[in-house]
Design a protein around this motif. Structure first.
Motif, PDB file in Angstrom:
ATOM      1  N   GLN A   1       0.833  -1.198   0.000  1.00  0.00           N
ATOM      2  CA  GLN A   1       0.000   0.000   0.000  1.00  0.00           C
ATOM      3  C   GLN A   1       0.866   1.245   0.000  1.00  0.00           C
ATOM      4  O   GLN A   1       1.920   1.281   0.615  1.00  0.00           O
ATOM      5  CB  GLN A   1      -0.915   0.014   1.220  1.00  0.00           C
ATOM      6  CG  GLN A   1      -1.945  -1.101   1.234  1.00  0.00           C
ATOM      7  CD  GLN A   1      -2.916  -0.912   2.377  1.00  0.00           C
ATOM      8  OE1 GLN A   1      -3.650   0.073   2.414  1.00  0.00           O
ATOM      9  NE2 GLN A   1      -2.913  -1.833   3.314  1.00  0.00           N
ATOM     10  N   SER A   2       0.369   2.273  -0.645  1.00  0.00           N
ATOM     11  CA  SER A   2       1.073   3.554  -0.678  1.00  0.00           C
ATOM     12  C   SER A   2       0.853   4.283   0.649  1.00  0.00           C
ATOM     13  O   SER A   2      -0.110   3.995   1.370  1.00  0.00           O
ATOM     14  CB  SER A   2       0.545   4.411  -1.825  1.00  0.00           C
ATOM     15  OG  SER A   2      -0.775   4.858  -1.523  1.00  0.00           O
ATOM     16  N   PRO A   3       1.709   5.248   0.967  1.00  0.00           N
ATOM     17  CA  PRO A   3       1.490   6.048   2.183  1.00  0.00           C
ATOM     18  C   PRO A   3       0.111   6.715   2.188  1.00  0.00           C
ATOM     19  O   PRO A   3      -0.542   6.786   3.237  1.00  0.00           O
ATOM     20  CB  PRO A   3       2.609   7.083   2.127  1.00  0.00           C
ATOM     21  CG  PRO A   3       3.700   6.401   1.366  1.00  0.00           C
ATOM     22  CD  PRO A   3       2.987   5.575   0.325  1.00  0.00           C
ATOM     23  N   GLN A   4      -0.326   7.167   1.038  1.00  0.00           N
ATOM     24  CA  GLN A   4      -1.652   7.797   0.917  1.00  0.00           C
ATOM     25  C   GLN A   4      -2.753   6.805   1.297  1.00  0.00           C
ATOM     26  O   GLN A   4      -3.653   7.124   2.067  1.00  0.00           O
ATOM     27  CB  GLN A   4      -1.842   8.292  -0.525  1.00  0.00           C
ATOM     28  CG  GLN A   4      -2.981   9.236  -0.734  1.00  0.00           C
ATOM     29  CD  GLN A   4      -2.676  10.640  -0.239  1.00  0.00           C
ATOM     30  OE1 GLN A   4      -1.535  11.007  -0.030  1.00  0.00           O
ATOM     31  NE2 GLN A   4      -3.718  11.414  -0.029  1.00  0.00           N
ATOM     32  N   ASP A   5      -2.676   5.585   0.722  1.00  0.00           N
ATOM     33  CA  ASP A   5      -3.669   4.550   1.025  1.00  0.00           C
ATOM     34  C   ASP A   5      -3.642   4.175   2.504  1.00  0.00           C
ATOM     35  O   ASP A   5      -4.690   3.971   3.121  1.00  0.00           O
ATOM     36  CB  ASP A   5      -3.416   3.301   0.185  1.00  0.00           C
ATOM     37  CG  ASP A   5      -3.707   3.505  -1.296  1.00  0.00           C
ATOM     38  OD1 ASP A   5      -4.437   4.463  -1.643  1.00  0.00           O
ATOM     39  OD2 ASP A   5      -3.191   2.703  -2.105  1.00  0.00           O
ATOM     40  N   LEU A   6      -2.443   4.070   3.045  1.00  0.00           N
ATOM     41  CA  LEU A   6      -2.318   3.721   4.459  1.00  0.00           C
ATOM     42  C   LEU A   6      -2.943   4.784   5.348  1.00  0.00           C
ATOM     43  O   LEU A   6      -3.674   4.467   6.287  1.00  0.00           O
ATOM     44  CB  LEU A   6      -0.849   3.510   4.828  1.00  0.00           C
ATOM     45  CG  LEU A   6      -0.214   2.252   4.243  1.00  0.00           C
ATOM     46  CD1 LEU A   6       1.305   2.292   4.421  1.00  0.00           C
ATOM     47  CD2 LEU A   6      -0.803   1.005   4.879  1.00  0.00           C
ATOM     48  N   ALA A   7      -2.661   6.052   5.062  1.00  0.00           N
ATOM     49  CA  ALA A   7      -3.231   7.142   5.861  1.00  0.00           C
ATOM     50  C   ALA A   7      -4.754   7.145   5.771  1.00  0.00           C
ATOM     51  O   ALA A   7      -5.441   7.295   6.788  1.00  0.00           O
ATOM     52  CB  ALA A   7      -2.658   8.481   5.408  1.00  0.00           C
ATOM     53  N   GLU A   8      -5.281   6.953   4.583  1.00  0.00           N
ATOM     54  CA  GLU A   8      -6.737   6.892   4.418  1.00  0.00           C
ATOM     55  C   GLU A   8      -7.319   5.716   5.193  1.00  0.00           C
ATOM     56  O   GLU A   8      -8.367   5.832   5.826  1.00  0.00           O
ATOM     57  CB  GLU A   8      -7.094   6.791   2.936  1.00  0.00           C
ATOM     58  CG  GLU A   8      -6.868   8.077   2.175  1.00  0.00           C
ATOM     59  CD  GLU A   8      -7.033   7.935   0.668  1.00  0.00           C
ATOM     60  OE1 GLU A   8      -7.511   6.878   0.194  1.00  0.00           O
ATOM     61  OE2 GLU A   8      -6.677   8.897  -0.041  1.00  0.00           O
ATOM     62  N   GLY A   9      -6.629   4.575   5.135  1.00  0.00           N
ATOM     63  CA  GLY A   9      -7.080   3.404   5.875  1.00  0.00           C
ATOM     64  C   GLY A   9      -7.057   3.625   7.377  1.00  0.00           C
ATOM     65  O   GLY A   9      -7.952   3.170   8.091  1.00  0.00           O
ATOM     66  N   ILE A  10      -6.048   4.319   7.865  1.00  0.00           N
ATOM     67  CA  ILE A  10      -5.960   4.607   9.294  1.00  0.00           C
ATOM     68  C   ILE A  10      -7.111   5.508   9.725  1.00  0.00           C
ATOM     69  O   ILE A  10      -7.781   5.240  10.731  1.00  0.00           O
ATOM     70  CB  ILE A  10      -4.590   5.235   9.655  1.00  0.00           C
ATOM     71  CG1 ILE A  10      -3.479   4.204   9.452  1.00  0.00           C
ATOM     72  CG2 ILE A  10      -4.600   5.780  11.090  1.00  0.00           C
ATOM     73  CD1 ILE A  10      -2.073   4.786   9.484  1.00  0.00           C
ATOM     74  N   VAL A  11      -7.374   6.552   8.965  1.00  0.00           N
ATOM     75  CA  VAL A  11      -8.490   7.454   9.298  1.00  0.00           C
ATOM     76  C   VAL A  11      -9.799   6.674   9.317  1.00  0.00           C
ATOM     77  O   VAL A  11     -10.610   6.811  10.239  1.00  0.00           O
ATOM     78  CB  VAL A  11      -8.566   8.646   8.315  1.00  0.00           C
ATOM     79  CG1 VAL A  11      -9.844   9.443   8.533  1.00  0.00           C
ATOM     80  CG2 VAL A  11      -7.349   9.545   8.471  1.00  0.00           C
ATOM     81  N   SER A  12      -9.996   5.831   8.324  1.00  0.00           N
ATOM     82  CA  SER A  12     -11.208   5.024   8.236  1.00  0.00           C
ATOM     83  C   SER A  12     -11.336   4.102   9.447  1.00  0.00           C
ATOM     84  O   SER A  12     -12.397   4.014  10.069  1.00  0.00           O
ATOM     85  CB  SER A  12     -11.184   4.211   6.940  1.00  0.00           C
ATOM     86  OG  SER A  12     -12.312   3.394   6.866  1.00  0.00           O
ATOM     87  N   ARG A  13     -10.251   3.429   9.797  1.00  0.00           N
ATOM     88  CA  ARG A  13     -10.273   2.512  10.954  1.00  0.00           C
ATOM     89  C   ARG A  13     -10.515   3.261  12.254  1.00  0.00           C
ATOM     90  O   ARG A  13     -11.228   2.785  13.128  1.00  0.00           O
ATOM     91  CB  ARG A  13      -8.963   1.730  11.045  1.00  0.00           C
ATOM     92  CG  ARG A  13      -8.699   0.738   9.946  1.00  0.00           C
ATOM     93  CD  ARG A  13      -9.108  -0.689  10.254  1.00  0.00           C
ATOM     94  NE  ARG A  13      -8.711  -1.211  11.534  1.00  0.00           N
ATOM     95  CZ  ARG A  13      -7.571  -1.831  11.812  1.00  0.00           C
ATOM     96  NH1 ARG A  13      -6.661  -1.977  10.870  1.00  0.00           N
ATOM     97  NH2 ARG A  13      -7.336  -2.300  13.017  1.00  0.00           N
ATOM     98  N   LEU A  14      -9.924   4.443  12.388  1.00  0.00           N
ATOM     99  CA  LEU A  14     -10.142   5.230  13.599  1.00  0.00           C
ATOM    100  C   LEU A  14     -11.613   5.607  13.729  1.00  0.00           C
ATOM    101  O   LEU A  14     -12.189   5.531  14.817  1.00  0.00           O
ATOM    102  CB  LEU A  14      -9.271   6.491  13.583  1.00  0.00           C
ATOM    103  CG  LEU A  14      -7.773   6.270  13.777  1.00  0.00           C
ATOM    104  CD1 LEU A  14      -7.018   7.562  13.523  1.00  0.00           C
ATOM    105  CD2 LEU A  14      -7.468   5.736  15.165  1.00  0.00           C
ATOM    106  N   ASN A  15     -12.212   5.991  12.630  1.00  0.00           N
ATOM    107  CA  ASN A  15     -13.624   6.347  12.649  1.00  0.00           C
ATOM    108  C   ASN A  15     -14.515   5.146  12.928  1.00  0.00           C
ATOM    109  O   ASN A  15     -15.460   5.225  13.704  1.00  0.00           O
ATOM    110  CB  ASN A  15     -14.034   7.010  11.344  1.00  0.00           C
ATOM    111  CG  ASN A  15     -13.515   8.431  11.228  1.00  0.00           C
ATOM    112  OD1 ASN A  15     -13.422   9.139  12.239  1.00  0.00           O
ATOM    113  ND2 ASN A  15     -13.157   8.846  10.035  1.00  0.00           N
ATOM    114  N   GLU A  16     -14.210   4.006  12.309  1.00  0.00           N
ATOM    115  CA  GLU A  16     -14.996   2.781  12.495  1.00  0.00           C
ATOM    116  C   GLU A  16     -14.942   2.286  13.938  1.00  0.00           C
ATOM    117  O   GLU A  16     -15.944   1.825  14.469  1.00  0.00           O
ATOM    118  CB  GLU A  16     -14.455   1.657  11.603  1.00  0.00           C
ATOM    119  CG  GLU A  16     -14.760   1.805  10.147  1.00  0.00           C
ATOM    120  CD  GLU A  16     -13.994   0.774   9.305  1.00  0.00           C
ATOM    121  OE1 GLU A  16     -13.405  -0.179   9.886  1.00  0.00           O
ATOM    122  OE2 GLU A  16     -14.007   0.922   8.080  1.00  0.00           O
TER     123      GLU A  16
END
Length: 168
Positions: free
Chosen positions: A147-162
């Motif tokens: 995963q790219s850094p961009q994808d990882l950051a988006e995934g982290i934000v999503s997981r934090l919200n979930e």
């Protein structure tokens, strides 16, 4: 952000901070600025214990900053007081990168004191195995495979919200 050397904590941390509109701090950079020495120089001149003491002190100071993504050094989790501090002052995110990929990144990079010397890669593999259970105690474990850094950051934000860990 925690993880072994070469995991991308600084790179992903900067992207994550930008996405959140937060500040970004790299613990190693703060240490280098304060000491006016590179991490490798601190290790060479004063030893790892001195560096780890300094790292714990700086972590304690920066942990009071709200709305800040902090990229830690790979060994910060080695001390129980650091793990306790991180868990009690923020959300701990482990960037889980496969060993083979970490090894490639480490071999490409420079300025990593623990990656120097004759038996460095053997020592690092052992260190990685020792630290892995501590890393996995994070609030979020992020699989970084491909995963790219961009994808990882988006995934982290999503997981934090979930997971409702995200604190505004």
């Amino acid at each position: 952000m925690i993880g072994f050397m070469g995991a991308g904590k600084t790179t992903v941390g900067k992207v994550l901070a930008e996405k959140l509109g937060w500040c970004f701090m790299d613990l190693d950079q703060v240490i280098e600025q304060r000491s006016e020495k590179r991490i490798s120089e601190i290790f060479a001149e004063q030893g790892e214990r001195f560096f780890r003491d300094m790292e714990s002190q700086v972590l304690s100071e920066v942990s009071t900053n709200a709305h800040t993504v902090v990229a830690t050094g790979g060994g910060v989790i080695g001390r129980e007081k650091n793990r306790h501090l991180m868990r009690n002052t923020g959300i701990v995110v482990f960037l889980d990168v496969p060993w083979k990929q970490l090894l490639e990144r480490i071999e490409e990079g420079q300025g990593r004191p623990l990656a120097e010397g004759e038996d460095a890669m053997q020592r690092l593999a052992s260190l990685y195995e020792q630290r892995l259970p501590l890393y996995r105690m994070a609030d979020l474990v992020i699989d970084c495979s491909g995963q790219s850094p961009q994808d990882l950051a988006e995934g982290i934000v999503s997981r934090l919200n979930e997971t409702k860990l995200f604190l505004n």
